[in-house]
Design a protein around this motif. Structure first.
Motif, mmCIF file in Angstrom:
data_model
loop_
_atom_site.group_PDB
_atom_site.id
_atom_site.type_symbol
_atom_site.label_atom_id
_atom_site.label_comp_id
_atom_site.label_asym_id
_atom_site.label_seq_id
_atom_site.Cartn_x
_atom_site.Cartn_y
_atom_site.Cartn_z
ATOM 1 N N SER A 205 32.003 45.626 35.844
ATOM 2 C CA SER A 205 31.163 46.153 36.924
ATOM 3 C C SER A 205 29.686 46.095 36.561
ATOM 4 N N GLN A 206 29.353 46.436 35.318
ATOM 5 C CA GLN A 206 27.959 46.377 34.878
ATOM 6 C C GLN A 206 27.448 44.944 34.871
ATOM 7 N N LEU A 207 28.292 44.015 34.409
ATOM 8 C CA LEU A 207 27.896 42.609 34.414
ATOM 9 C C LEU A 207 27.671 42.119 35.841
ATOM 10 N N ARG A 208 28.543 42.498 36.740
ATOM 11 C CA ARG A 208 28.428 42.063 38.137
ATOM 12 C C ARG A 208 27.094 42.529 38.735
ATOM 13 N N LYS A 214 23.605 36.495 44.146
ATOM 14 C CA LYS A 214 23.931 35.065 44.139
ATOM 15 C C LYS A 214 25.111 34.758 43.242
ATOM 16 N N TRP A 215 25.143 35.366 42.043
ATOM 17 C CA TRP A 215 26.179 35.047 41.069
ATOM 18 C C TRP A 215 27.309 36.056 41.041
ATOM 19 N N SER A 216 27.046 37.291 41.415
ATOM 20 C CA SER A 216 28.096 38.305 41.351
ATOM 21 C C SER A 216 29.242 38.008 42.310
ATOM 22 N N GLU A 217 28.931 37.348 43.446
ATOM 23 C CA GLU A 217 29.998 37.031 44.398
ATOM 24 C C GLU A 217 30.944 35.959 43.855
ATOM 25 N N ARG A 218 30.537 35.297 42.771
ATOM 26 C CA ARG A 218 31.400 34.285 42.156
ATOM 27 C C ARG A 218 32.370 34.892 41.142
ATOM 28 N N LEU A 219 32.120 36.147 40.772
ATOM 29 C CA LEU A 219 33.009 36.852 39.854
ATOM 30 C C LEU A 219 34.097 37.540 40.684
ATOM 31 N N ASN A 220 35.255 36.953 40.689
ATOM 32 C CA ASN A 220 36.327 37.380 41.581
ATOM 33 C C ASN A 220 37.304 38.316 40.889
ATOM 34 N N THR A 221 37.671 39.394 41.574
ATOM 35 C CA THR A 221 38.669 40.334 41.096
ATOM 36 C C THR A 221 40.022 39.996 41.717
ATOM 37 N N HIS A 222 41.014 39.783 40.874
ATOM 38 C CA HIS A 222 42.380 39.547 41.337
ATOM 39 C C HIS A 222 43.175 40.818 41.036
ATOM 40 N N VAL A 223 43.381 41.623 42.049
ATOM 41 C CA VAL A 223 43.950 42.961 41.875
ATOM 42 C C VAL A 223 45.265 42.892 41.104
ATOM 43 N N GLY A 224 45.320 43.678 40.025
ATOM 44 C CA GLY A 224 46.525 43.741 39.213
ATOM 45 C C GLY A 224 46.721 42.572 38.275
ATOM 46 N N LYS A 225 45.792 41.600 38.320
ATOM 47 C CA LYS A 225 45.964 40.397 37.496
ATOM 48 C C LYS A 225 44.801 40.174 36.533
ATOM 49 N N GLY A 226 43.568 40.201 37.032
ATOM 50 C CA GLY A 226 42.445 39.936 36.153
ATOM 51 C C GLY A 226 41.238 39.452 36.923
ATOM 52 N N TYR A 227 40.458 38.543 36.305
ATOM 53 C CA TYR A 227 39.204 38.081 36.886
ATOM 54 C C TYR A 227 39.071 36.575 36.702
ATOM 55 N N SER A 228 38.346 35.955 37.627
ATOM 56 C CA SER A 228 37.967 34.555 37.499
ATOM 57 C C SER A 228 36.526 34.395 37.951
ATOM 58 N N PHE A 229 35.917 33.280 37.560
ATOM 59 C CA PHE A 229 34.510 33.048 37.859
ATOM 60 C C PHE A 229 34.359 31.642 38.412
ATOM 61 N N ASP A 230 33.767 31.511 39.593
ATOM 62 C CA ASP A 230 33.560 30.219 40.229
ATOM 63 C C ASP A 230 32.126 29.773 40.020
ATOM 64 N N THR A 231 31.921 28.571 39.505
ATOM 65 C CA THR A 231 30.570 28.059 39.267
ATOM 66 C C THR A 231 30.140 27.126 40.380
#
Length: 231
Positions: A205-208, A214-231
């Motif tokens: 959350s702090q990183l986001r 511009k970049w925080s919307e690329r950090l995706n939360t996958h509920v119950g699974k983890g995170y991914s980042f789209d460049t």
């Protein structure tokens, strides 16, 4: 094997004796330790010789451990040094403060010496791995210098804590990959904690927030699974 140099900053005389016995008996072959009672003497020691790791007490007289950690992270000569913050505080909020100050890890008193041993070894391995990786990760508009942890977004400097910088590098190194919560915890901290999920979520959350819209919307939360980042 070359021993890494550790600087212990602890104001309680009884705890300094504990650290002396600890390093003399358990980690003699791995670490060479210097032990000082306050931040002022720590700064003197840092000027005299390079330090690989620091065990830093939170509640120091004069300059506090939190303020010393913040100062060390702004100095290019000490930015890459591993810092383990030791405190008598155990709440999640206080642990986050310790990590947000620039510490790589946090350990609450009283602690088992085997836990301290494991934390130091883990921090040493992560530090060695980070220093051996690529020196920077660049995408259009985003530039992360791995050695210093300095981030620039559209030419604007953004301050990251060591853990936030490590987390961002994982995302940038493997974009579009789903990273599980446990994978990220083990990669960044590597030890058992009852509050590990809260610490990880707070760090993400702090990183986001620091990445901006511009970049925080690329950090995706996958509920119950983890995170991914789209460049």
């Amino acid at each position: 094997m070359k021993r890494q140099r550790v600087l212990v900053v602890e104001d309680e005389a009884s705890m300094r004796d504990v650290y002396r016995r600890f390093f003399d008996t358990m980690l003699r072959e791995e670490f060479e330790a210097d032990i000082v009672p306050d931040a002022e003497q720590a700064l003197v020691a840092l000027r005299e010789a390079p330090i690989d790791l620091m065990v830093l007490d939170w509640n120091l007289p004069g300059i506090s451990g939190v303020n010393l950690a913040k100062a060390l992270r702004t100095d290019p000569k000490t930015q890459a040094m591993g810092i383990l913050m030791v405190t008598g505080k155990t709440t999640l909020g206080e642990e986050i403060v310790a990590l947000d100050s620039g510490a790589d890890d946090h350990l609450a008193k009283p602690f088992d010496e085997k836990i301290l041993q494991a934390r130091l070894r883990s921090l040493s391995r992560r530090r060695d791995n980070s220093l051996s990786r690529d020196q920077s990760t660049r995408f259009p508009g985003l530039d992360l210098d791995w050695e210093t942890g300095r981030l620039n977004i559209d030419g604007r400097p953004v301050h990251l804590t060591p853990k936030e910088a490590e987390l961002l590098r994982i995302f940038l190194h493997r974009p579009h990959v789903l990273h599980s919560h446990m994978y990220l915890w083990q990669a960044l901290w590597g030890y058992d904690s009852d509050q590990w999920d809260h610490i990880l979520v707070t760090t993400v959350s702090q990183l986001r927030k620091k990445l901006g819209p511009k970049w925080s919307e690329r950090l995706n939360t996958h509920v119950g699974k983890g995170y991914s980042f789209d460049t």
